[in-house]
Enzyme design. Structure first.
Site, PDB file in Angstrom:
ATOM      1  N   GLY A  11       0.837  -1.189   0.000  1.00  0.00           N
ATOM      2  CA  GLY A  11       0.000   0.000   0.000  1.00  0.00           C
ATOM      3  C   GLY A  11       0.874   1.242   0.000  1.00  0.00           C
ATOM      4  O   GLY A  11       2.043   1.189   0.398  1.00  0.00           O
ATOM      5  N   GLN A  38       2.742   9.949   1.306  1.00  0.00           N
ATOM      6  CA  GLN A  38       4.054   9.295   1.302  1.00  0.00           C
ATOM      7  C   GLN A  38       4.868   9.663   0.060  1.00  0.00           C
ATOM      8  O   GLN A  38       6.060   9.366  -0.013  1.00  0.00           O
ATOM      9  CB  GLN A  38       3.905   7.775   1.382  1.00  0.00           C
ATOM     10  CG  GLN A  38       3.411   7.276   2.733  1.00  0.00           C
ATOM     11  CD  GLN A  38       3.358   5.775   2.763  1.00  0.00           C
ATOM     12  OE1 GLN A  38       2.340   5.171   2.428  1.00  0.00           O
ATOM     13  NE2 GLN A  38       4.460   5.151   3.150  1.00  0.00           N
ATOM     14  N   CYS A  64       6.723   0.009   6.886  1.00  0.00           N
ATOM     15  CA  CYS A  64       6.267   1.189   6.162  1.00  0.00           C
ATOM     16  C   CYS A  64       7.349   1.631   5.185  1.00  0.00           C
ATOM     17  O   CYS A  64       8.533   1.669   5.537  1.00  0.00           O
ATOM     18  CB  CYS A  64       5.963   2.305   7.164  1.00  0.00           C
ATOM     19  SG  CYS A  64       5.483   3.861   6.403  1.00  0.00           S
ATOM     20  N   LEU A  65       6.940   1.957   3.962  1.00  0.00           N
ATOM     21  CA  LEU A  65       7.897   2.395   2.955  1.00  0.00           C
ATOM     22  C   LEU A  65       8.529   3.739   3.305  1.00  0.00           C
ATOM     23  O   LEU A  65       9.562   4.100   2.733  1.00  0.00           O
ATOM     24  CB  LEU A  65       7.220   2.477   1.575  1.00  0.00           C
ATOM     25  CG  LEU A  65       6.689   1.149   1.031  1.00  0.00           C
ATOM     26  CD1 LEU A  65       6.053   1.356  -0.337  1.00  0.00           C
ATOM     27  CD2 LEU A  65       7.793   0.104   0.947  1.00  0.00           C
ATOM     28  N   HIS A  85      -3.880   1.003   7.767  1.00  0.00           N
ATOM     29  CA  HIS A  85      -2.536   1.594   7.775  1.00  0.00           C
ATOM     30  C   HIS A  85      -2.482   2.800   6.836  1.00  0.00           C
ATOM     31  O   HIS A  85      -1.937   3.856   7.186  1.00  0.00           O
ATOM     32  CB  HIS A  85      -1.532   0.515   7.337  1.00  0.00           C
ATOM     33  CG  HIS A  85      -0.104   0.952   7.276  1.00  0.00           C
ATOM     34  ND1 HIS A  85       0.864   0.514   8.151  1.00  0.00           N
ATOM     35  CD2 HIS A  85       0.544   1.794   6.423  1.00  0.00           C
ATOM     36  CE1 HIS A  85       2.026   1.063   7.851  1.00  0.00           C
ATOM     37  NE2 HIS A  85       1.865   1.838   6.799  1.00  0.00           N
ATOM     38  N   GLU A  86      -3.077   2.661   5.636  1.00  0.00           N
ATOM     39  CA  GLU A  86      -3.030   3.752   4.651  1.00  0.00           C
ATOM     40  C   GLU A  86      -3.917   4.930   5.068  1.00  0.00           C
ATOM     41  O   GLU A  86      -3.543   6.092   4.899  1.00  0.00           O
ATOM     42  CB  GLU A  86      -3.428   3.247   3.264  1.00  0.00           C
ATOM     43  CG  GLU A  86      -2.552   2.128   2.712  1.00  0.00           C
ATOM     44  CD  GLU A  86      -1.066   2.386   2.835  1.00  0.00           C
ATOM     45  OE1 GLU A  86      -0.637   3.549   2.686  1.00  0.00           O
ATOM     46  OE2 GLU A  86      -0.314   1.425   3.085  1.00  0.00           O
ATOM     47  N   HIS A 146      -2.135   6.972   7.506  1.00  0.00           N
ATOM     48  CA  HIS A 146      -1.190   7.885   6.841  1.00  0.00           C
ATOM     49  C   HIS A 146      -1.889   9.192   6.450  1.00  0.00           C
ATOM     50  O   HIS A 146      -1.360  10.282   6.669  1.00  0.00           O
ATOM     51  CB  HIS A 146      -0.610   7.244   5.588  1.00  0.00           C
ATOM     52  CG  HIS A 146       0.662   6.493   5.816  1.00  0.00           C
ATOM     53  ND1 HIS A 146       1.774   7.073   6.398  1.00  0.00           N
ATOM     54  CD2 HIS A 146       1.009   5.215   5.535  1.00  0.00           C
ATOM     55  CE1 HIS A 146       2.748   6.172   6.459  1.00  0.00           C
ATOM     56  NE2 HIS A 146       2.306   5.042   5.948  1.00  0.00           N
TER      57      HIS A 146
END
Length: 201
Positions: free
Chosen positions: A45, A50, A92-93, A134-135, A138
């Site tokens: 995701g 991000q 997480c990226l 999670h997204e 963000h």
């Protein structure tokens, strides 16, 4: 400029994204670019903030593979009706290499729109429910480690400090813009796609 994934503690990661009111070819292209970045970095995701876009949009594919599963592009997501709870490891990226145990509802309802303006209204459970939560976090300026217990967070403090040091160094050399410039860029995106600007940064 091509999109790139920003790392903690970049301020856009803490910026609460505003709902999108306009969809055009550029936004669609950026959504596709987000999917490509997600696959390139082995993610499942990726939220718009991000990639330094203060827009309420995320992409995901729980398989993490370009040729498998079904990629989602979700605009203006909202989640409600949480049920149950489950604890699992998340990464997480925007903080690559850092992982921790996070407790979340097992099941949630996702509402939003796709790029064509079609309604999304689905009850999700298991892994996809976790990915979506999670997204959406963000987009609300929340990182996964904000939801960890004190003990787990202590284990990550040294790693997070390294991200802080690296970010300060990059700002010092000018490879990342100063805070005022970043805030101005966010405001320009908001004017373009959300119909207004915000004062919080």
């Amino acid at each position: 400029m091509p999109l790139s994934i920003i790392h903690f503690p970049h301020p856009t990661l803490r910026h609460v994204s505003r709902p999108i009111v306009r969809v055009d070819a550029k936004l669609k292209s950026m959504a596709e670019e987000m999917l490509e970045l997600m696959y390139e970095f082995d993610g499942v995701g990726l939220a718009a903030n991000q990639v330094d876009l203060p827009l309420r949009m995320f992409v995901c594919n729980p398989t993490g593979k370009r040729d498998e599963g079904e990629p989602w592009i979700v605009l203006n997501p909202e989640i409600d009706r949480p049920k149950g709870n489950d604890t699992a490891q998340e990464g997480c990226l925007s903080v690559p290499g850092i992982y921790g145990q996070v407790k979340r509802p097992k099941s949630v309802r996702l509402r939003g729109f796709d790029l064509q303006g079609n309604d999304i209204n689905q009850v999700l459970d298991g892994f996809i429910a976790r990915v979506v939560q999670h997204e959406v976090d963000h987009l609300d300026g929340i990182m996964f480690f904000d939801r960890m217990g004190e003990e787990g967070l202590r284990d990550l403090e040294g790693h997070l400090d390294e991200f802080q040091t690296d970010y300060a160094s990059k700002q010092g050399t000018g490879s990342i813009a100063d805070e005022a410039t970043l805030a101005k860029q966010r405001a320009e995106w908001e004017t373009m796609y959300t119909g207004g600007t915000t004062t919080h940064g």
